[in-house]
Structures are given as structure tokens and as C-alpha cells.
Design an enzyme around this catalytic site. Sequence first.
Site, PDB file in Angstrom:
ATOM      1  N   TYR A  50       0.843  -1.016  -0.053  1.00 59.41           N
ATOM      2  CA  TYR A  50       0.137   0.126  -0.610  1.00 59.41           C
ATOM      3  C   TYR A  50       0.754   1.072  -0.178  1.00 59.41           C
ATOM      4  O   TYR A  50       1.634   1.143   0.808  1.00 59.41           O
ATOM      5  CB  TYR A  50      -0.789   0.348   1.042  1.00 59.41           C
ATOM      6  CG  TYR A  50      -2.231   0.736   1.453  1.00 59.41           C
ATOM      7  CD1 TYR A  50      -2.646   1.528   0.811  1.00 59.41           C
ATOM      8  CD2 TYR A  50      -3.092  -0.535   1.091  1.00 59.41           C
ATOM      9  CE1 TYR A  50      -3.764   2.556   0.297  1.00 59.41           C
ATOM     10  CE2 TYR A  50      -4.766   0.191   1.168  1.00 59.41           C
ATOM     11  CZ  TYR A  50      -4.426   1.863   0.137  1.00 59.41           C
ATOM     12  OH  TYR A  50      -5.917   2.068  -0.092  1.00 59.41           O
ATOM     13  N   ARG A  64      -3.588  -2.752 -17.916  1.00 57.64           N
ATOM     14  CA  ARG A  64      -4.889  -2.147 -17.716  1.00 57.64           C
ATOM     15  C   ARG A  64      -4.218  -0.879 -16.576  1.00 57.64           C
ATOM     16  O   ARG A  64      -4.275  -1.958 -15.420  1.00 57.64           O
ATOM     17  CB  ARG A  64      -5.883  -3.040 -17.067  1.00 57.64           C
ATOM     18  CG  ARG A  64      -5.910  -4.236 -18.979  1.00 57.64           C
ATOM     19  CD  ARG A  64      -7.420  -5.452 -18.345  1.00 57.64           C
ATOM     20  NE  ARG A  64      -8.386  -3.309 -18.102  1.00 57.64           N
ATOM     21  CZ  ARG A  64      -8.729  -3.707 -20.122  1.00 57.64           C
ATOM     22  NH1 ARG A  64      -8.606  -4.227 -20.975  1.00 57.64           N
ATOM     23  NH2 ARG A  64     -10.071  -2.781 -19.802  1.00 57.64           N
ATOM     24  N   THR A 123      -4.654   5.171 -21.442  1.00 60.20           N
ATOM     25  CA  THR A 123      -4.096   3.694 -20.805  1.00 60.20           C
ATOM     26  C   THR A 123      -3.826   3.741 -21.243  1.00 60.20           C
ATOM     27  O   THR A 123      -3.003   4.172 -22.610  1.00 60.20           O
ATOM     28  CB  THR A 123      -5.851   3.564 -21.801  1.00 60.20           C
ATOM     29  OG1 THR A 123      -5.590   3.079 -22.612  1.00 60.20           O
ATOM     30  CG2 THR A 123      -7.175   3.631 -20.827  1.00 60.20           C
ATOM     31  N   GLU A 159      -0.063   4.263  -0.401  1.00 62.62           N
ATOM     32  CA  GLU A 159      -1.117   5.817  -0.596  1.00 62.62           C
ATOM     33  C   GLU A 159       0.384   7.303  -0.662  1.00 62.62           C
ATOM     34  O   GLU A 159       1.329   7.512   0.460  1.00 62.62           O
ATOM     35  CB  GLU A 159      -1.988   6.396   0.275  1.00 62.62           C
ATOM     36  CG  GLU A 159      -2.364   7.032   0.308  1.00 62.62           C
ATOM     37  CD  GLU A 159      -3.969   6.968   1.387  1.00 62.62           C
ATOM     38  OE1 GLU A 159      -3.337   7.767   2.665  1.00 62.62           O
ATOM     39  OE2 GLU A 159      -5.386   6.998   1.020  1.00 62.62           O
ATOM     40  N   ASP A 206      -7.079  12.809 -25.534  1.00 63.30           N
ATOM     41  CA  ASP A 206      -7.765  11.179 -24.680  1.00 63.30           C
ATOM     42  C   ASP A 206      -6.690  10.119 -25.985  1.00 63.30           C
ATOM     43  O   ASP A 206      -7.317  11.291 -27.516  1.00 63.30           O
ATOM     44  CB  ASP A 206      -9.131  11.342 -24.640  1.00 63.30           C
ATOM     45  CG  ASP A 206      -8.683   9.813 -23.988  1.00 63.30           C
ATOM     46  OD1 ASP A 206      -8.050   9.229 -24.258  1.00 63.30           O
ATOM     47  OD2 ASP A 206     -10.224   9.522 -23.776  1.00 63.30           O
ATOM     48  N   LYS A 228      -3.382  -0.668 -24.336  1.00 62.14           N
ATOM     49  CA  LYS A 228      -4.375  -0.903 -26.287  1.00 62.14           C
ATOM     50  C   LYS A 228      -3.284  -1.134 -26.943  1.00 62.14           C
ATOM     51  O   LYS A 228      -1.859  -1.534 -26.962  1.00 62.14           O
ATOM     52  CB  LYS A 228      -5.307  -0.150 -26.769  1.00 62.14           C
ATOM     53  CG  LYS A 228      -6.405   0.286 -25.469  1.00 62.14           C
ATOM     54  CD  LYS A 228      -7.496   1.749 -26.162  1.00 62.14           C
ATOM     55  CE  LYS A 228      -8.136   1.615 -25.292  1.00 62.14           C
ATOM     56  NZ  LYS A 228      -8.787   2.076 -23.630  1.00 62.14           N
TER      57      LYS A 228
END
Length: 412
Positions: free
Chosen positions: A52, A233, A224, A54, A198, A227
Site C-alpha cells: 500500500y 490495464r 491508457t 498512498e 485523449d 491498447k
Amino acid sequence: MPTPIALADPRVAELIAAETARQHDTLCLIPSENHVSPAVLAATGSVLTNKYSEGYPGRRYYQGNAVVDGIEELAASRARELFGVEHANVQPLSGAPANLAVYAAFLDPGDTVLGMALDAGGHLTHGWGVSVTGKWFRAVRYGVRRDTGTVDLDEVRALARRERPKLIWCGGTAIPRTIDFAGFAAIAEEVGAVLAADVAHIAGLIAGGAHPSPTGHVDVIATTTHKTLRGPRGAMLLTGEQHARAIDRAVFPGLQGGPHDHTTAAIAVALHEAAQPAFTTYAHAIVANAQALAAALAERGFDLVSGGTDNHLLLVDLTAKGVAGRPAAEALEQAGLVANSNAVPFDPRPPLDPSGLRLGTPAITTRGLRPEHMPELARWIDEAVTATGDTDTLDRVRGEVTELARAFPPPA
């Protein structure tokens, strides 16, 4: 020797094995999907999923993050170098949250945003009504010309002058032609708007030099990583130093807590792969395959939106074929060709039962298919679409597709 998953949960192991077999024995023509390398896959399933973290490197809210800091800094450094930007945030969990962070960084609720209409090729998060971006902000949409199927920058300029948006989006999910980033930049400058690109679909083409880059033209690049970039992902936000703090604060603490460190590591691996000469060859091969497939489909009487493609993506209007997009996609899946139904510009049919098909070549190019294979793919597509409901024909095509798929397996 049974895998750890098979020992712990045989049913999930069976499902994963079934999905592995499905991907191996079919050909993916969905433009937003790809096959990652074994290295990316290994990083995605690494022990980093246990951590974790953060916060940001050097400013975490948990101890034990020295290694994670190094991984995130490496991924960000590779993103900056690959795309020629000053700042990279590699923490967004996927594309929609990354786009939401752009709103959080630059807009207040109720501000006006100008984006491409979904049915013209845009994205839900560019202000479409079912998205919070269309509910929390005042959305104005531009489309494409009926005669060319391409964006009319004169229309965009007129809308921008009239509506005075605070944010303008360029890019989308079903745009088969080159995006004029400089043209959009001139409009944004004229009306004092933030310009966001985008490039989720074409990031790998940009990295490989097969599409012009938005760097130097736009205020922020959202993408992203799974692709054409052929990574896990995930997502990234790329910008200049003047917007770095606003973007970082929008991602954390604005929209999310701890990042997915295993994904960050896999992004770093994918960016390293994309910086190699072989990836440049791959990016151009994607386009060559798409253009060869477009030509082969046109010869068989398929109506292509804008008449063809400059990138990895084809948008096919099936109206003249007398078949709707969804049954055509279902028939193609039965035949071993995995595509998706999609709206076309000025589509008279509803979104869940549109008139078009969206086809792409990233995944089949990863498997090694070349332009000389595209006429055969076009024949299978034609036969499957025409034979909707004809099980015998679809089964025959499936057998032929499987033979080719097994000759060109995904990376392993």
C-alpha cells in the site's frame, strides 16, 4: 505440476485456462485489446500487489515504500522520455479515472466542456450524458461531417467561440483518422480553454512514430496503457511542469487513495519495451495491417466510415449489408473473430443495437500477422457477417480461423 491457483481454487484455475484457450484459438480484432509480453504479465502478478503506497515518492502515508518509490519514479521517467513531456503521473487506475482527474484539475462543477460526441467517435468521459462528466459539467459536443466522416475544425471553432468552454477534448474511441492536435490547439488558444488529448487508443502509435504526437500542442495528455501501447490495464497523465501539481493533486488525494503498484511496475516494463527499435517496427506494422484490411473489406463492398484508416482502427457501417452491428459481432465471435458492435456517425439505431462494427489490428499484429493475411481475414469477416445464423458456415470459418490462430500464437 499443478499451479498455485489450481491447488487453491480449481474452479478459478479452470476459468483462467478456458480464457487462455479462447485467446489462443481466436483472433482478437477489438482495437482496444492486445496481448502483453510475458514480462508485463509477470510484473502484473508480482508481490507488489501486497503493498500500500498512498501518496507520491518520498511523500507516502505508509512505511516500507523505498522500493515502490523507485518503481514509480522509473515508470514516470520512462513515460517522460518516451513521450517527450516534463511531467508524468502513472498512478491513475484506468482511463476513465484519468480523464476525471483532468476535470478535477482544471474545472469546477458546472463549467463548460467541449468534447467529441460519443456516437461520432468520442468517449463517455468527454461529457456524455450518462457519465458524471455530462451530469456535473455543462457539455457541448462536436461531431463529424456527413460527407467525409471526419472532424470539421471549422465547426469545432464555431462551437468554441459560441460556448466558451473551459476544457476542450480531442481524441476518442472510434476515430480512424489522424488527429490534428495543432488545429485543436489553435482553437483552444483562441478561446482560452485547456486542451486535453485523449490518446488512449493511439498511444502506442505515437510512441512508435506511426501517429503525430500531441506533445507541445496540448496542456495534458491522458492515455491508457493497455491498447496499442501493449501494457497492463492502467493509465497515465502527461503534462508540463506548469500543470504538474494540479494534475497530481487531482489524482491523489482528489480521486483515489493507494495506487496499484503491481500495475505501475508493469507500466514501467511496457514503456521500456516501447522504447526499443522493435516497437517502432510494430507500431508501423499495426497501421499497415489496418490499411490492408480496410482495402480488402472495401473490395468486398463494406462501407468504411471516412473511407478507410490512418491508424489501427476501422469503423464499418453495415447498413448497406442489411445486418445490424450486434448480430454481426455475435456471428463473428462464433466464427472465431472477436470484434465489437459500435455506433457509426448519424446512426439511426440505438446504442445497444448499433449499425456498425469496430475492428482493429493491434492484437493480430502482436501475433505476427502481416498485410498478406488481411484479404483472408476480410473474406472470413464477409462470410460470417453474411451468414449470420448459418451455423454450418460459421463453424467452417471457425475451423479456418483456428488453424491460422494456432500458427500465430499470442506471446507466451
